[in-house]
Design a protein around this motif. Structure first.
Motif, PDB file in Angstrom:
ATOM      1  N   LEU A  43      -0.292  15.956   6.020  1.00 25.62           N
ATOM      2  CA  LEU A  43      -0.764  15.504   7.316  1.00 25.62           C
ATOM      3  C   LEU A  43       0.175  16.422   8.338  1.00 25.62           C
ATOM      4  CD1 LEU A  43      -1.853  12.183   7.187  1.00 25.62           C
ATOM      5  CD2 LEU A  43      -3.258  13.966   7.097  1.00 25.62           C
ATOM      6  N   VAL A  44       1.453  16.692   7.981  1.00 23.67           N
ATOM      7  CA  VAL A  44       2.366  17.337   8.854  1.00 23.67           C
ATOM      8  C   VAL A  44       2.040  18.883   8.684  1.00 23.67           C
ATOM      9  CG1 VAL A  44       4.710  18.006   9.392  1.00 23.67           C
ATOM     10  CG2 VAL A  44       4.237  15.600   8.778  1.00 23.67           C
ATOM     11  N   ALA A  99       7.102  11.940  15.129  1.00 20.70           N
ATOM     12  CA  ALA A  99       6.261  10.614  15.351  1.00 20.70           C
ATOM     13  C   ALA A  99       5.152  10.430  14.173  1.00 20.70           C
ATOM     14  CB  ALA A  99       5.391  10.873  16.637  1.00 20.70           C
ATOM     15  N   LEU A 100       4.782  11.331  13.679  1.00 18.18           N
ATOM     16  CA  LEU A 100       3.820  11.143  12.651  1.00 18.18           C
ATOM     17  C   LEU A 100       4.474  10.588  11.502  1.00 18.18           C
ATOM     18  CD1 LEU A 100       1.116  11.422  11.158  1.00 18.18           C
ATOM     19  CD2 LEU A 100       1.425  13.867  10.789  1.00 18.18           C
ATOM     20  N   SER A 101       5.765  11.157  11.119  1.00 19.17           N
ATOM     21  CA  SER A 101       6.431  10.484   9.900  1.00 19.17           C
ATOM     22  C   SER A 101       7.116   9.144   9.910  1.00 19.17           C
ATOM     23  CB  SER A 101       7.773  11.672   9.923  1.00 19.17           C
ATOM     24  OG  SER A 101       7.268  13.098   9.331  1.00 19.17           O
ATOM     25  N   LEU A 158       5.538   7.111  11.887  1.00 15.43           N
ATOM     26  CA  LEU A 158       4.346   6.092  11.843  1.00 15.43           C
ATOM     27  C   LEU A 158       3.978   5.908  10.296  1.00 15.43           C
ATOM     28  CD1 LEU A 158       1.625   4.642  12.667  1.00 15.43           C
ATOM     29  CD2 LEU A 158       0.697   6.848  12.952  1.00 15.43           C
ATOM     30  N   ALA A 159       4.223   6.944   9.428  1.00 18.50           N
ATOM     31  CA  ALA A 159       4.031   6.857   8.180  1.00 18.50           C
ATOM     32  C   ALA A 159       4.739   6.083   7.265  1.00 18.50           C
ATOM     33  CB  ALA A 159       3.688   8.473   7.442  1.00 18.50           C
ATOM     34  N   ASN A 160       5.983   6.088   7.662  1.00 18.73           N
ATOM     35  CA  ASN A 160       6.940   5.228   7.102  1.00 18.73           C
ATOM     36  C   ASN A 160       6.760   3.886   7.400  1.00 18.73           C
ATOM     37  OD1 ASN A 160       8.391   7.545   6.081  1.00 18.73           O
ATOM     38  ND2 ASN A 160       9.819   7.628   7.605  1.00 18.73           N
ATOM     39  N   TRP A 161       6.339   3.352   8.670  1.00 19.21           N
ATOM     40  CA  TRP A 161       6.009   2.134   8.855  1.00 19.21           C
ATOM     41  C   TRP A 161       4.980   1.873   8.113  1.00 19.21           C
ATOM     42  CZ3 TRP A 161       1.781   0.174  11.175  1.00 19.21           C
ATOM     43  CH2 TRP A 161       1.822  -1.325  11.647  1.00 19.21           C
ATOM     44  N   LEU A 162       3.829   2.576   8.023  1.00 15.01           N
ATOM     45  CA  LEU A 162       2.836   2.043   7.118  1.00 15.01           C
ATOM     46  C   LEU A 162       3.346   1.931   5.708  1.00 15.01           C
ATOM     47  CD1 LEU A 162      -0.036   4.355   8.570  1.00 15.01           C
ATOM     48  CD2 LEU A 162       0.284   1.741   8.917  1.00 15.01           C
ATOM     49  N   GLU A 163       4.034   2.709   5.133  1.00 16.93           N
ATOM     50  CA  GLU A 163       4.513   2.591   3.849  1.00 16.93           C
ATOM     51  C   GLU A 163       5.306   1.407   3.587  1.00 16.93           C
ATOM     52  OE1 GLU A 163       6.701   5.074   0.522  1.00 16.93           O
ATOM     53  OE2 GLU A 163       7.016   5.800   2.597  1.00 16.93           O
ATOM     54  N   LYS A 164       6.181   1.126   4.526  1.00 13.21           N
ATOM     55  CA  LYS A 164       7.024  -0.295   4.375  1.00 13.21           C
ATOM     56  C   LYS A 164       5.985  -1.381   4.370  1.00 13.21           C
ATOM     57  CE  LYS A 164      11.356   1.731   6.176  1.00 13.21           C
ATOM     58  NZ  LYS A 164      12.307   1.507   7.442  1.00 13.21           N
ATOM     59  N   ARG A 165       5.155  -1.280   5.243  1.00  8.58           N
ATOM     60  CA  ARG A 165       4.163  -2.587   5.340  1.00  8.58           C
ATOM     61  C   ARG A 165       3.138  -2.704   4.359  1.00  8.58           C
ATOM     62  NH1 ARG A 165      -0.260  -3.479  10.382  1.00  8.58           N
ATOM     63  NH2 ARG A 165      -0.893  -5.285   9.856  1.00  8.58           N
ATOM     64  N   SER A 166       2.986  -1.515   3.708  1.00  7.93           N
ATOM     65  CA  SER A 166       2.069  -1.523   2.437  1.00  7.93           C
ATOM     66  C   SER A 166       3.002  -1.911   1.302  1.00  7.93           C
ATOM     67  CB  SER A 166       1.387  -0.091   2.209  1.00  7.93           C
ATOM     68  OG  SER A 166       2.453   0.715   1.900  1.00  7.93           O
ATOM     69  N   ARG A 167       3.923  -1.855   1.374  1.00  6.99           N
ATOM     70  CA  ARG A 167       4.833  -2.372   0.010  1.00  6.99           C
ATOM     71  C   ARG A 167       5.086  -3.960   0.224  1.00  6.99           C
ATOM     72  NH1 ARG A 167       7.407   1.388  -3.305  1.00  6.99           N
ATOM     73  NH2 ARG A 167       7.373   3.530  -2.358  1.00  6.99           N
ATOM     74  N   ARG A 168       5.120  -4.171   1.189  1.00 11.33           N
ATOM     75  CA  ARG A 168       5.287  -5.921   1.611  1.00 11.33           C
ATOM     76  C   ARG A 168       3.818  -6.603   1.283  1.00 11.33           C
ATOM     77  NH1 ARG A 168       8.302  -4.196   6.270  1.00 11.33           N
ATOM     78  NH2 ARG A 168       6.465  -4.838   7.619  1.00 11.33           N
ATOM     79  N   SER A 169       2.820  -5.758   1.330  1.00 13.07           N
ATOM     80  CA  SER A 169       1.481  -6.444   1.353  1.00 13.07           C
ATOM     81  C   SER A 169       1.203  -6.698  -0.210  1.00 13.07           C
ATOM     82  CB  SER A 169       0.338  -5.716   1.607  1.00 13.07           C
ATOM     83  OG  SER A 169      -0.955  -6.138   1.375  1.00 13.07           O
ATOM     84  N   ARG A 170       0.670  -7.850  -0.547  1.00  8.92           N
ATOM     85  CA  ARG A 170       0.411  -8.158  -1.928  1.00  8.92           C
ATOM     86  C   ARG A 170      -0.628  -7.348  -2.752  1.00  8.92           C
ATOM     87  NH1 ARG A 170      -1.704 -14.200  -2.591  1.00  8.92           N
ATOM     88  NH2 ARG A 170      -1.700 -13.475  -4.749  1.00  8.92           N
TER      89      ARG A 170
END
Length: 304
Positions: A203-204, A254-256, A258-270
């Protein structure tokens, strides 16, 4: 003495050598930056007169911000379409049916092999006969970005799904899941987490490639900031390139982030957490010791 799993702890000589290399690296970088500064200074590129346009609100209102909006507009539409294209064709390449798998593979390989600039030109000149009316530059740029980056993302999706341990799908099938359920509830959630760095990287690349719209006169940041603005303010070409470069760096960072935040959130998701491996002697069918535990039970829990 503590050790690292990646490399041995450096000894006294290695520490001295690393310190010297660090100092040498800093000196080299500093020298290059000074030479760049001196070269610009010799050409009077730091003269406040040629930087004045970027301190005026009109410059940002009529040149930079419209170009930035054009860049973000093309990047956003192309990114969404490329993700959809990549998901559809990536999964199609995993199909058990040859009549789906082979044509999907041909499409991906063709558009992945054509240079993006050539693809933009080709679609731009075909756009009037294909689409009838509209912003041909925008249509050509977005379509080319979708086809090229979507083809790359299709390979990312295919590799990501195949990277999930085979036992995950076998366990899901053993508890009665259908193929679409296995893909949707077991494989894809785990694959997306693993694919996230590659997806963000592409995406970058897509965001930066919007600058190729400059060739077909698409109103983007590079066109308005690097072509039109210097024509209106003589001598501001280098300052414009520096300002635009900083803006592109900010957008990609900023895109990177955002992606890091989404990745961390997805890893915490069941839903995206990898199922635990069944202990020795456990059975995913509910027969034997540890019945109901392991990957099969996790697949059922995910489905529920």
């Amino acid at each position: 003495m503590s050790t690292s799993v990646l490399f041995d702890t450096p000894g006294p000589r290695a520490k001295v050598r690393n310190a010297l290399l660090t100092v040498l690296g800093v000196v080299l970088v500093g020298t290059v930056l000074y030479l760049i500064y001196a070269g610009f200074d010799a050409k009077n590129q730091w003269d406040g007169r040629i930087w004045e346009p970027f301190l005026q609100a009109e410059t940002w209102e009529f040149y930079i911000i419209p170009g930035l909006i054009g860049t973000l507009r093309a990047a956003a539409v192309a990114a969404v379409l490329a993700l959809i294209f990549g998901a559809v064709f990536g999964l199609a390449r995993l199909s058990d049916h040859r009549w789906i798998r082979i044509p999907a593979g041909a499409v991906v390989e063709i558009f992945r092999s054509i240079p993006l600039l050539l693809l933009i030109f080709f679609i731009f000149y075909l756009a009037p006969s294909l689409f009838g009316g509209g912003d041909y530059a925008f249509i050509a740029l977005v379509t080319a970005l979708m086809l090229y980056n979507g083809s790359v993302l299709a390979e990312v999706v295919r590799a990501g799904v195949r990277a999930v341990p085979k036992g995950q799908s076998e366990a899901a099938y053993s508890v009665g899941m259908r193929k679409n359920q296995v893909m949707r509830l077991v494989l894809l959630p785990q694959a997306v987490t693993a694919m996230m760095p590659a997806i963000v990287s592409q995406l970058v690349v897509l965001l930066k490639d919007t600058a190729l719209g400059y060739i077909i006169a698409y109103v983007d940041l590079l066109n308005t900031g690097f072509k039109i603005l210097p024509a209106a303010f003589f001598g501001s070409l280098i300052p414009a390139a520096i300002v635009i470069g900083i803006i592109y760096i900010g957008l990609n960072m900023a895109l990177s982030a955002l992606a890091n935040w989404l990745e961390k959130r997805s890893r915490r998701s069941r839903k995206t957490a990898a199922p635990p491996v069944a202990p020795p002697g456990a059975s995913v069918l509910g027969v034997g010791p540890g019945a109901g535990s392991g990957a099969g039970a996790e697949a059922v829990a995910t489905m529920e």
